[in-house]
Design an enzyme around this catalytic site. Structure first.
Site, mmCIF file in Angstrom:
data_model
loop_
_atom_site.group_PDB
_atom_site.id
_atom_site.type_symbol
_atom_site.label_atom_id
_atom_site.label_comp_id
_atom_site.label_asym_id
_atom_site.label_seq_id
_atom_site.Cartn_x
_atom_site.Cartn_y
_atom_site.Cartn_z
ATOM 1 N N SER A 155 0.904 -1.186 0.164
ATOM 2 C CA SER A 155 0.026 0.145 -0.045
ATOM 3 C C SER A 155 1.044 1.157 0.138
ATOM 4 O O SER A 155 1.808 1.243 0.812
ATOM 5 C CB SER A 155 -0.872 0.150 1.194
ATOM 6 O OG SER A 155 -1.570 -1.081 1.344
ATOM 7 N N GLY A 156 0.426 2.086 -1.009
ATOM 8 C CA GLY A 156 1.341 3.406 -0.741
ATOM 9 C C GLY A 156 0.517 4.322 -0.034
ATOM 10 O O GLY A 156 -0.517 4.230 0.467
ATOM 11 N N VAL A 176 -0.899 -1.107 -4.647
ATOM 12 C CA VAL A 176 -0.254 -1.661 -5.464
ATOM 13 C C VAL A 176 -0.447 -2.944 -5.719
ATOM 14 O O VAL A 176 -0.213 -3.865 -4.737
ATOM 15 C CB VAL A 176 1.230 -1.185 -5.563
ATOM 16 C CG1 VAL A 176 2.037 -1.775 -6.666
ATOM 17 C CG2 VAL A 176 1.547 0.198 -5.256
ATOM 18 N N LYS A 223 -1.103 0.266 -9.881
ATOM 19 C CA LYS A 223 -1.481 0.903 -8.790
ATOM 20 C C LYS A 223 -2.875 1.530 -8.896
ATOM 21 O O LYS A 223 -3.098 2.050 -9.827
ATOM 22 C CB LYS A 223 -0.417 2.121 -8.637
ATOM 23 C CG LYS A 223 -0.596 3.108 -7.359
ATOM 24 C CD LYS A 223 0.272 4.079 -7.235
ATOM 25 C CE LYS A 223 0.261 4.647 -6.015
ATOM 26 N NZ LYS A 223 1.400 5.688 -5.870
ATOM 27 N N ASP A 272 8.243 13.261 -4.187
ATOM 28 C CA ASP A 272 8.292 12.404 -3.285
ATOM 29 C C ASP A 272 9.590 11.574 -3.140
ATOM 30 O O ASP A 272 9.609 10.155 -3.127
ATOM 31 C CB ASP A 272 6.986 11.611 -2.889
ATOM 32 C CG ASP A 272 7.083 10.922 -1.511
ATOM 33 O OD1 ASP A 272 7.684 11.322 -0.712
ATOM 34 O OD2 ASP A 272 6.302 9.852 -1.435
#
Lengths: 818, 198
Positions: free
Chosen positions: A83-84, A89, A104, A197
């Site tokens: 998990s982002g 994902v 994703k 990021d």
């Protein structure tokens, strides 16, 4: 407590309601006890804020069940990978292409069409990037309430895991990976995508040791929320984003990459904190001017590497590398240098830039196949309508396109003055040969009613083959967007590197743009009268669009020209130049001319280090901008850095081969370097291009004078049609004292009228050997002129005065001597 | 019915009774009413490593299903009890999940002075925002409040309940009454936290 009960209750209500609180007002005049209470409430406000800013998570579908989907479009979902921050994902199988992919899925709130469109747009932009260091995007689409990004499945540990297992990397490993990441990130920036990021857990190390940058755009803030997302990784966030809530930029990505490299090298972060509020505090201290973080000095960390990383993580974004490519250049130089450990801390950035431009292809070779930089000329488009301002449209289109294309690192775009002067009746091959280019952009543009349409064609010079063509149309009011669109497409067609500048919007006002174009053309002619015309045109452009950064930079440039504006004391001209340069900078800090103007302002204030930095930024931003190079070259000459000056001027000439102005920049740099014979050659070259070019005669005369060929010098001066100090000086040197005094008389008359020319008078007295008089006028000059005295150090004309202690005093006064 | 906030609120107890009777619509309404808030709470409270390990949303759903399906085991013991109960179920569910996967939270050595890296590796967003010590004082102070006060504060600032929802959850007659009660509770909490410093 009773007196303040009201305010405490109000604060509590505001925390619960989520309304803004003026803490300093709340704390004014309260009792010790209440102050303590407010302190606790402030922490509770922090708790409430965290939860308010957290993403609400997947939108419910009402059933409450959310198993992972079996299919997404044609993809068969085989399992969850992780998990982002903003989505999950999955591993998936693409039956059509018979390969494993990563998928994703990002949940989209109902009504957040803009957000989903933005994610898909970025996905598509990223899909164009073909770089081994950037995770390949295959597809991006929205199905119902989710956006799916289908991408390359990359297996391997992340840098974060690698660091946790094995500890920090050594300097050469860091450099190696840093270079790969610079290239990868630059490729994404070129495609118009910010990462937002960059961090160790978003870089995967493949089994072959290559690294891949993942999870682009994940740091994107949720719909207009100006507070940094606390679920992200604040230690990597640039202070202007974290503390000031500004939009992410290329430079905030540069910062994050700098933090990542710092972390790889040392195992710690440049700015650390135990909590988010502490981190805010730490950044705020730095923004207020406490010293920038420095890498721990360690024998295994080369000083130059430390300096590069420190520049990347400078709290002030304007002092940071402006592009990832620029950071990459410095790292690459280090990587290649045989004695890199003992390199001095200051490596000449100029030399690097020139090397990149001249040796070419270096950057490209790492990114794509090895390739020479493209030399291209953008010819004025044919006009297909007959409205009265057609010439302005024709020239404006050429200028607009050229300025945009000059922002790209890997192209050499011939400057406006040259393409406007080339004879378009010549054959393509002849034009190519005259301008020294291998490709030419040409086309047509015209208006019909409220629509402007254009066709652009890219032609190869060698065989006249059409490499690319495209048609465009826009509402007439959006002509400037049409320039932008053509430039973006052309850059993509040529696979050029570049930066955000392409997104800058010069002005929305077409009339202002037309005035600016005419002002530029006037300025190119390089005489005082034309400079005044330019000033008027720029000022009229600014009346129409006060936020027109380029016009402000143009105004600064005129005021910085020592002889352009009569009846204006030096201090006042400088004040106006400073204000205009600052205004240009605040409107568009990506504008090379703004930095170049700022540099010139700094040098009139004898702030040499700041001037050098601004010039280098200007060149970073507009590597193909000939005018910036000319200014930089002149400045280098004044500091006595003659070889560098000649090199910069030659780059200007390469970029603008048919412009007498660029040619004269070389002549002038040579003359300051006392290379008179060569300078004479260049001056003649300029005269070949423009028979009456005043600066060419002026320089030619100076050269002859230095060589003791006074009669030829006098003849050249007389062609200028007005008396100058140099003419008087030449008369004096030739022993023609009476004529020298006549010149002084004429100059004094002019000085009485408009306070210009004190330096010229000093010069004639210097030639006559009347030293006291000369110093008297020099003093007046330093009070009335902007740019004059800075030629003290190098101009040969002052040689008779140099041994006098008063001269040394003057040099010291201007920071030109120790 | 995206957030369950725009519809007139039906008593949670009544919904539970209907769900227990096999009414799926009631069950869905219960989900709608509690899921987003629980998720928000969990996201603030779970450290990064745990959120990567186990999907929060799944855990929240599991906890809700578990609760509402076996709702017989739940006897409301006063206002706000359901909310606390749901959080406890979720917390247990998470612990099970972590145990099942055989993972221990990394780097939980509290004395480690180099805890600067904690933001990256272990801390929850809440901990990041106010720091570990403050979070502990916050927890301790919360535990010293009355349950009703505690639920009002957690419901409002950690779970994002509207005042109307809060009124229902903690048994207040109106949104305005819930708002006033929560304000008083918040000041009480601040006083308790200050006491925690001494």
């Amino acid at each position: 407590m009773a007196a303040n009960e009201q305010s405490i209750t109000e604060v509590a209500a505001a925390i619960l309601d989520g309304t803004p609180i003026d803490w300093s007002a709340a704390e004014t005049g309260v009792s010790e006890e209440d102050r303590a209470l407010l302190e606790e409430l402030r922490l509770l406000c922090g708790v409430a804020d965290v939860h308010r800013q957290l993403p609400p998570g997947a939108e419910q579908d009402g059933t409450g069940r959310k198993d992972h989907p079996e299919f997404w479009g044609r993809l068969r979902v085989t399992g969850r990978v992780g998990s982002g921050t903003f989505g999950d994902v999955y591993r998936a199988w693409d039956p059509r292409l018979d390969r494993e992919v990563a998928l994703k899925l990002i949940p989209i709130k109902t009504g957040s069409d803009r957000r989903s469109a933005e994610i898909i747009r970025e996905g598509r932009l990223l899909a164009r990037v073909r770089h081994p260091g950037v995770v390949a995007i295959y597809d991006a689409e929205q199905i119902e309430s989710q956006v799916g990004l289908c991408m390359e499945f990359v297996e391997g540990p992340t840098l974060q895991q690698r660091l946790e297992q094995k500890g920090p990397f050594n300097a050469s490993e860091t450099l190696e990976i840093g270079l790969q990441l610079c290239d990868a990130l630059a490729a994404a920036h070129d495609a118009g995508v910010l990462h937002r990021d960059v961090k160790a857990s978003n870089v995967v190390v493949k089994p072959d040791g290559r690294v891949v940058l993942m999870d682009f755009g994940a740091g994107r803030r949720l719909d207009g929320d100006v507070t940094a997302d606390p679920t992200g990784t604040p230690l990597y966030l640039a202070p202007e984003v974290l503390v000031q809530g500004l939009e992410a930029t290329i430079r905030s990505d540069v910062y994050s990459l700098g933090v990542l490299l710092y972390y790889m090298l040392t195992g710690s972060y440049p700015v650390t904190a135990r909590s988010l509020s502490e981190l805010h505090e730490a950044h705020q201290q730095r923004l207020k001017g406490s010293p920038a973080p420095r890498l721990p000095r360690h024998p295994d960390i080369p000083a130059r590497l430390a300096a590069s990383l420190e520049r990347a993580i400078d709290p002030d974004p304007t002092r940071r590398y402006l592009t990832v490519a620029a950071l990459g250049r410095d790292l690459r130089a280090l990587h290649k240098g045989p004695r890199w450990r003992s390199w001095p801390v200051v490596v000449s950035a100029t030399a690097l830039v020139v090397a990149v431009l001249v040796a070419g292809g270096m950057l490209l070779s790492a990114r794509t196949a090895s390739r020479e930089p493209v030399r291209i000329a953008i010819l004025p488009f044919a006009i297909t309508d007959d409205q009265s301002d057609s010439d302005v449209i024709r020239e404006g289109t050429a200028r607009g396109l050229i300025a945009r294309m000059q922002a790209y690192d890997n192209a050499r775009v011939i400057s406006t003055a040259s393409v406007l002067s080339v004879d378009t009746n010549l054959s393509l091959k002849e034009i190519g040969a005259r301008l020294g280019v291998s490709a030419v952009l040409t086309g047509r543009i015209g208006r019909s009613g409220d629509v402007v349409s254009a066709e652009a064609r890219l032609l190869r010079v060698s065989d006249e083959r059409m490499l690319w063509s495209e048609e465009y149309s826009r509402p007439a009011s959006e002509m400037l967007d049409l320039h932008r669109a053509i430039a973006v497409d052309l850059a993509e067609e040529l696979r050029l590197g570049g930066d955000e500048r392409r997104q800058q919007w010069p002005t929305h006002n077409l009339q202002a743009h037309a005035l600016y174009v005419r002002g530029q053309a006037a300025l190119d002619k390089f005489t005082p009268r034309d400079a005044r015309t330019a000033l008027q045109l720029f000022e009229r452009a600014l009346e129409l669009d006060p936020d027109y950064a380029q016009a402000h930079a143009g105004v600064a440039r005129v005021y910085l020209d020592a002889n352009a504006v009569p009846n204006l004391a030096g201090a006042e001209a400088l004040r106006r130049a400073t204000a205009s340069a600052a205004r240009a900078m605040s409107l568009d800090q990506w504008l090379p001319e703004a930095h170049s103007a700022a540099a010139a302002v700094h040098s009139t204030q004898t702030n040499w280090a700041a001037a050098d930095r601004e010039y280098q930024i200007a060149i970073d931003l507009g590597p193909g901008n000939a005018v910036v190079r000319e200014h930089y070259a002149r400045w280098l000459s004044l500091l006595g850095r003659h070889d560098e000056a000649v090199a910069q001027a030659r780059v200007a000439e390469l970029l603008d081969p048919l412009s007498p102005r660029a040619v004269m920049a070389v002549a002038s740099a040579l003359r300051f370097g006392r290379r008179y014979e060569e300078a004479i050659g260049y001056a003649h070259k300029a005269l070949d291009l423009d028979r009456g070019h005043p600066a060419a005669y002026h320089n030619l005369a100076l050269d002859y004078q230095e060589l003791g060929r006074f009669d030829e010098a006098i003849e050249a001066y007389l062609r200028l049609g007005r008396p100058t100090g140099n003419l008087g000086h030449a008369y004096a040197q030739a022993g023609r004292t009476r004529e020298a005094r006549a010149v002084i008389a004429q100059l004094e008359e002019r000085y009485a009228k408009d306070r210009l020319g004190a330096g010229d008078i000093a010069q004639v007295y210097s030639g006559l050997g009347e030293i006291d008089r000369a110093f008297e006028w020099l003093e007046r000059w330093s009070q009335t002129s902007v740019g004059g005295p800075i030629t003290f150090k190098v101009a040969p004309v002052w040689d008779p005065l140099r041994s006098d202690p008063r001269f040394t005093t003057l040099l010291k006064k201007y920071g030109l001597a120790d | 019915m995206t957030q369950g906030r725009d519809v007139p609120l039906e008593s949670t107890i009544h919904l539970i009774a209907r769900a227990r009777g096999g009414d799926n619509a009631a069950l869905e309404q219960l989900f709608a009413r509690h899921e987003a808030q629980l998720r928000r709470w969990a996201r603030g409270r779970l450290p990064h490593w745990a959120r990567q390990l186990a999907d929060t949303d799944d855990l929240v759903q599991d906890a809700l299903l578990q609760t509402f399906k076996r709702i017989e085991g739940f006897e409301p013991r006063g206002p706000g009890a359901l909310q606390a109960y749901l959080r406890q179920v979720l917390f247990n569910r998470l612990r099970d999940e972590l145990r099942k996967r055989g993972r221990q939270p990394p780097g939980t050595d509290l004395d480690d002075p180099a805890a600067a890296n904690a933001i990256e590796s272990g801390d929850s967003p809440l901990e990041q925002a106010i720091g570990r010590e403050n979070l502990e004082r916050y927890e301790a102070a919360l535990s010293r409040l009355k349950q009703e006060e505690r639920e009002a504060i957690v419901g409002r600032i950690e779970m994002g309940y509207t005042y109307q929802e809060l009124a229902e959850a903690v048994g207040k007659p109106s949104a305005d009454a819930a708002r006033k009660a929560t304000q008083r509770a918040l000041i009480r909490l601040a006083e308790e936290m200050h006491r925690g410093r001494e």
